[in-house]
Design a protein around this motif. Structure first.
Motif, PDB file in Angstrom:
ATOM      1  N   ILE A   1       0.841  -1.214   0.000  1.00  0.00           N
ATOM      2  CA  ILE A   1       0.000   0.000   0.000  1.00  0.00           C
ATOM      3  C   ILE A   1       0.867   1.251   0.000  1.00  0.00           C
ATOM      4  O   ILE A   1       0.663   2.174  -0.795  1.00  0.00           O
ATOM      5  N   VAL A   2       1.864   1.268   0.879  1.00  0.00           N
ATOM      6  CA  VAL A   2       2.748   2.438   0.964  1.00  0.00           C
ATOM      7  C   VAL A   2       3.608   2.545  -0.290  1.00  0.00           C
ATOM      8  O   VAL A   2       3.910   3.655  -0.762  1.00  0.00           O
ATOM      9  N   PHE A   3       4.004   1.409  -0.843  1.00  0.00           N
ATOM     10  CA  PHE A   3       4.863   1.356  -2.026  1.00  0.00           C
ATOM     11  C   PHE A   3       4.280   2.218  -3.156  1.00  0.00           C
ATOM     12  O   PHE A   3       5.000   2.976  -3.815  1.00  0.00           O
ATOM     13  N   GLY A   4       2.965   2.083  -3.377  1.00  0.00           N
ATOM     14  CA  GLY A   4       2.318   2.809  -4.475  1.00  0.00           C
ATOM     15  C   GLY A   4       2.376   4.323  -4.333  1.00  0.00           C
ATOM     16  O   GLY A   4       2.293   5.047  -5.331  1.00  0.00           O
ATOM     17  N   PHE A   5       2.539   4.792  -3.086  1.00  0.00           N
ATOM     18  CA  PHE A   5       2.577   6.242  -2.854  1.00  0.00           C
ATOM     19  C   PHE A   5       3.986   6.815  -2.973  1.00  0.00           C
ATOM     20  O   PHE A   5       4.139   8.001  -3.278  1.00  0.00           O
ATOM     21  N   VAL A   6       5.003   6.005  -2.720  1.00  0.00           N
ATOM     22  CA  VAL A   6       6.362   6.561  -2.667  1.00  0.00           C
ATOM     23  C   VAL A   6       7.220   6.197  -3.878  1.00  0.00           C
ATOM     24  O   VAL A   6       8.237   6.857  -4.136  1.00  0.00           O
ATOM     25  N   LEU A   7       6.832   5.161  -4.612  1.00  0.00           N
ATOM     26  CA  LEU A   7       7.610   4.765  -5.786  1.00  0.00           C
ATOM     27  C   LEU A   7       6.687   4.605  -6.990  1.00  0.00           C
ATOM     28  O   LEU A   7       5.690   3.886  -6.925  1.00  0.00           O
ATOM     29  N   PRO A   8       7.007   5.281  -8.094  1.00  0.00           N
ATOM     30  CA  PRO A   8       6.132   5.212  -9.270  1.00  0.00           C
ATOM     31  C   PRO A   8       6.176   3.847  -9.950  1.00  0.00           C
ATOM     32  O   PRO A   8       7.239   3.254 -10.104  1.00  0.00           O
ATOM     33  N   LEU A   9       4.998   3.347 -10.328  1.00  0.00           N
ATOM     34  CA  LEU A   9       4.911   2.090 -11.063  1.00  0.00           C
ATOM     35  C   LEU A   9       4.603   2.328 -12.533  1.00  0.00           C
ATOM     36  O   LEU A   9       4.906   1.495 -13.382  1.00  0.00           O
ATOM     37  N   ARG A  10       3.980   3.480 -12.819  1.00  0.00           N
ATOM     38  CA  ARG A  10       3.701   3.848 -14.213  1.00  0.00           C
ATOM     39  C   ARG A  10       4.793   4.774 -14.729  1.00  0.00           C
ATOM     40  O   ARG A  10       5.358   5.566 -13.983  1.00  0.00           O
ATOM     41  N   HIS A  11       5.030   4.679 -16.013  1.00  0.00           N
ATOM     42  CA  HIS A  11       6.014   5.542 -16.673  1.00  0.00           C
ATOM     43  C   HIS A  11       7.371   5.475 -15.968  1.00  0.00           C
ATOM     44  O   HIS A  11       8.075   6.482 -15.839  1.00  0.00           O
ATOM     45  N   GLU A  12       7.692   4.298 -15.494  1.00  0.00           N
ATOM     46  CA  GLU A  12       8.957   4.120 -14.794  1.00  0.00           C
ATOM     47  C   GLU A  12      10.101   4.024 -15.794  1.00  0.00           C
ATOM     48  O   GLU A  12       9.950   3.451 -16.873  1.00  0.00           O
ATOM     49  N   LYS A  13      11.220   4.584 -15.397  1.00  0.00           N
ATOM     50  CA  LYS A  13      12.406   4.527 -16.240  1.00  0.00           C
ATOM     51  C   LYS A  13      12.901   3.086 -16.349  1.00  0.00           C
ATOM     52  O   LYS A  13      13.034   2.382 -15.360  1.00  0.00           O
ATOM     53  N   THR A  14      13.138   2.652 -17.563  1.00  0.00           N
ATOM     54  CA  THR A  14      13.691   1.321 -17.802  1.00  0.00           C
ATOM     55  C   THR A  14      14.930   1.439 -18.676  1.00  0.00           C
ATOM     56  O   THR A  14      15.122   2.432 -19.373  1.00  0.00           O
ATOM     57  N   VAL A  15      15.769   0.428 -18.601  1.00  0.00           N
ATOM     58  CA  VAL A  15      16.981   0.392 -19.410  1.00  0.00           C
ATOM     59  C   VAL A  15      16.857  -0.792 -20.358  1.00  0.00           C
ATOM     60  O   VAL A  15      16.735  -1.933 -19.910  1.00  0.00           O
ATOM     61  N   HIS A  16      16.868  -0.526 -21.649  1.00  0.00           N
ATOM     62  CA  HIS A  16      16.697  -1.586 -22.647  1.00  0.00           C
ATOM     63  C   HIS A  16      18.030  -2.288 -22.898  1.00  0.00           C
ATOM     64  O   HIS A  16      18.623  -2.166 -23.964  1.00  0.00           O
TER      65      HIS A  16
END
Length: 581
Positions: A175-190
């Motif tokens: 629950i707290v995770f969703g507020f402090v770390l973004p899950l959408r539009h997250e930076k990824t390394v290809h």
């Protein structure tokens, strides 16, 4: 505001839960054994499968997280770990539990290495030491805390809650995770995934872990173990050759050009080996040899858990002001002193020396682990930082697996010797029972042989005392003996009076029979009481002898290895001086 402030507690809780489940089962195995009716050998797979899969997946998962998003990877890992915890708590049998523990370990492998990278990426270089110390320190604390928490929870709520308790904590973390770390539009390394390197690293770590853990059970010279170590060697050579050749390695071998990383790698293996030794032996030592409850054993292990936590925090604060080599050397020195004390714990119920040894081990581990974890990442950024964390986490597990292999092998040998010594004492004591027939001695020796079977690797519990063999004489046997003596006395009287037996008056015969019966019964009863008293004293002496020999069997392991922490000080020059990093 420091953007890590809300993130760090989320990462810390996830790391705490995952690493605690490496050791939490050690204290509740006897309860689970009773519930499932399985042998401890079979049940040990519930411990082994978690450690083996966890160690095997850390490196490939560290790279996969970069490609699919580190936040999503950790979030998914928490979901999988929570599901595995729920299923483990619901286990109706061992097969179910093994599958559930495997699910748990997959989740843990997704959480541990990536959490450190997330924490470091979100923080400044100046605060890097605190982040590393906090996350790595909580991992060491969790392994140390596992038996304590397991003992307390199992005592009041039962062994299933050792796993159920993870579920609400994981839900809170999600629950707290969703507020402090973004899950959408997250930076990824290809990045390109080195699938062959991943496969080779998994084969290497799986065969190494399985071989070390089961070598003592399956036999170090057995075909299976030799084959596993052969696979380990081939996989290791092939992995190094491929990683040097490929353009996108699973582990960047340039890491090992850093003296700090090399020193930290060796230090992490060693300090986790020493910590693992205590976590492996102490719960069984306290509950099976000293006869303490699981709760008491857990409380006696608490001092080193608390000391680890405090020392890691303080070390992270002073590491910039004290020479790193001095910190690491002091840590190994304290662990060496701890092992010397552990090897000489008295048999009585005074645990003062054990608590002092606990505290010294916690201090030593905290100093070495905090410093090594900070120096392991000191020279790296980006992809190499991810690789360094994956390798560091693998090395922590290698230290734990080595501890399981070495300590259980030495203990098994010592326990076998302890049982043989106790049996030798017991047989000598039985042979000295002058009033016990040869048949009774043989039966007693057979009973002792079954109870103290030297061919069994199980630690015979001193909680359950030997039940003394009780000798009884039946009424029929008593009557038969009285009648035989009566006939002999009657014949003697007739001979002395030179008359036939038939001419002796009936009243005289009856009086003689009554007096002989009373005398015979009194004598038999006295003898039976004396024999049973001797047998009771014998079993008490055997029980005390077993406790003495088992106590020595456990403590001798620490005594035999007490030189190793002092020898570990010799690796300190591998590190650079503080001012160089």
């Amino acid at each position: 505001m420091n953007k890590l402030k809300g993130v760090l507690p989320v990462l810390l809780l996830g790391n705490l839960l995952c690493m605690m489940d490496v050791s939490i089962m050690t204290i509740v195995l006897p309860e689970i054994q009773s519930a499932f009716g399985e042998s401890l050998t079979e049940l040990s797979w519930a411990l082994n499968i978690y450690t083996i899969i966890f160690a095997t997946l850390i490196i490939p998962f560290g790279r996969l997280a970069e490609r699919f998003g580190q936040n999503k990877f950790v979030f998914t890992g928490l979901v999988v770990f929570g599901l595995g915890s729920l299923l483990t708590g619901l286990s109706p049998n061992l097969t179910w539990m093994l599958v559930a523990r495997a699910i748990q370990s997959i989740g843990a492998a997704a959480i541990i290495p990536t959490s450190m990278v997330i924490g470091l990426d979100l923080n400044s270089q100046a605060n890097r030491n605190r982040v590393v110390a906090a996350l790595a320190g909580v991992q060491g604390l969790a392994v140390a805390l596992g038996p304590t928490v397991g003992g307390i929870v199992a005592q009041y709520w039962g062994w299933r809650w050792v796993f159920f308790i993870n579920v609400p904590l994981v839900i809170l973390d999600l629950i707290v995770f969703g507020f402090v770390l973004p899950l959408r539009h997250e930076k990824t390394v290809h990045v390109k995934i080195d699938w062959l390197g991943a496969l080779l690293s998994m084969a290497l770590l799986f065969s190494l872990s399985l071989g070390l853990i089961k070598g003592n059970t399956w036999g170090w010279q057995s075909t299976t173990i030799v084959s596993l170590f052969t696979l380990t060697t081939i996989s290791f050579i092939a992995f190094l050759a491929w990683e040097r050749y490929t353009a996108h390695p699973m582990v960047d071998l340039q890491l090992f050009r850093s003296r700090n990383f090399n020193g930290a790698s060796l230090a992490l293996v060693l300090c986790n080996f020493f910590l693992g030794g205590l976590a492996v032996l102490l719960p069984t030592f306290l509950t099976r040899v000293h006869g303490t409850s699981e709760l008491t054993a857990a409380l006696l292990m608490t001092p080193y858990s608390v000391t680890v936590m405090v020392t890691v925090i303080l070390t992270s604060l002073v590491i910039r002001h004290v020479n790193n080599k001095l910190i690491v050397a002091s840590g190994f020195l304290l662990m060496g002193i701890s092992y010397v004390l552990l090897g000489r714990i008295p048999l009585g119920s005074n645990y003062r020396q054990l608590i002092i040894a606990d505290i010294l081990l916690g201090l030593g581990y905290g100093l070495v682990a905090a410093t090594a974890n900070i120096l392991a990442v000191a020279d790296f950024h980006g992809a190499r930082l991810t690789s360094s964390q994956s390798v560091a986490n693998v090395l922590r597990q290698v230290g734990m697996v080595l501890a399981i292999a070495v300590f259980t092998t030495l203990l098994t040998s010592n326990v076998t010797h302890a049982k043989r010594e106790t049996l030798a004492v017991a047989h000598t004591q039985v042979s000295r029972l002058a009033n016990v027939t040869a048949t009774q001695q043989h039966r007693l020796n057979q009973k002792l042989q079954r109870r103290l079977n030297p061919n069994s690797t199980a630690v015979t519990s001193t909680k359950t005392k030997f039940k003394p063999t009780t000798i009884t004489v039946s009424t029929a046997a008593r009557q038969q003996k009285a009648h035989r003596i009566y006939q002999q006395q009657l014949l003697s009287i007739a001979t002395a009076k030179a008359v036939p037996v038939t001419l002796i008056p009936l009243s005289a015969k009856q009086q003689l029979q009554r007096s002989i019966t009373i005398a015979v019964n009194r004598k038999i009863t006295q003898r039976v009481h004396q024999l049973n008293r001797e047998l009771t004293e014998l079993t008490q002496r055997i029980h005390q002898s077993l406790k003495h020999h088992l106590n020595h069997a456990f403590l001798n392991v620490f005594g035999v290895l007490s030189w190793l922490p002092f020898a570990a000080i010799l690796m300190v020059p591998v590190f650079k001086f503080r001012h160089d990093h």
